[in-house]
Design an enzyme around this catalytic site. Sequence first.
Site, PDB file in Angstrom:
ATOM      1  N   CYS A 112       0.815  -1.207   0.000  1.00 55.37           N
ATOM      2  CA  CYS A 112       0.000   0.000   0.000  1.00 55.37           C
ATOM      3  C   CYS A 112       0.856   1.268   0.000  1.00 55.37           C
ATOM      4  O   CYS A 112       1.548   1.546  -0.964  1.00 55.37           O
ATOM      5  CB  CYS A 112      -0.983  -0.048   1.177  1.00 55.37           C
ATOM      6  SG  CYS A 112      -2.412   1.030   0.982  1.00 55.37           S
ATOM      7  N   HIS A 113       0.832   2.058   1.085  1.00 55.88           N
ATOM      8  CA  HIS A 113       1.654   3.263   1.198  1.00 55.88           C
ATOM      9  C   HIS A 113       3.068   2.958   1.701  1.00 55.88           C
ATOM     10  O   HIS A 113       3.908   3.847   1.733  1.00 55.88           O
ATOM     11  CB  HIS A 113       1.006   4.273   2.156  1.00 55.88           C
ATOM     12  CG  HIS A 113      -0.174   4.983   1.584  1.00 55.88           C
ATOM     13  ND1 HIS A 113      -1.434   4.422   1.571  1.00 55.88           N
ATOM     14  CD2 HIS A 113      -0.295   6.199   1.002  1.00 55.88           C
ATOM     15  CE1 HIS A 113      -2.277   5.269   1.014  1.00 55.88           C
ATOM     16  NE2 HIS A 113      -1.615   6.356   0.656  1.00 55.88           N
TER      17      HIS A 113
END
Length: 180
Positions: A112-113
Amino acid sequence: MTDLSGKKVAFLLKRGVEQPELTEPWATLESAGAEPVLVSEEPGTITALIGDWDRGDDFAVDLTLDEADPEDYDALVLPGGTLNSDKIRTNPKAIAFVRAFMDAGKPVASICHGPWILIEAGVVPGRTLTSTTRISTDLKNAGAHWVDQEVVVDGNLVTSRSPRDLPAFNAALVEAVANA
């Protein structure tokens, strides 16, 4: 199921981590016999978030960055969560911790991030990886080849887009740790 007995895996994170991106890989590694270790900036506990918004559970920090030595681990997991990833990437000790794994060729798995810290560590130029689409431009601007796939393995680097990709991410993580 692959036997990861004797393997030790660091999870680097702080407050605001996306809870399933911590708990699901952690449980997968534990069920395979590995020893996951939560590493963070400060001792105590960190609070996870669910969907970057709802309060999740609290998790005990096993070791601080000052105490953890990358040489003691077989692999590194960088869970996402916008707040977690945005804050941890500003810590020079966290950047050095990540760079040590990459320099040693040890598996680094990020979702994800989470790849934001890979940008800060200067390890994405020329690498193929994925992430949430929200940071795809950041990765491209840092010299990475970004693709929209559930999981990407580029050498020692394993990346995925979001919690919906956790089954593929966890399978690739287990394989990477097994081969470490």
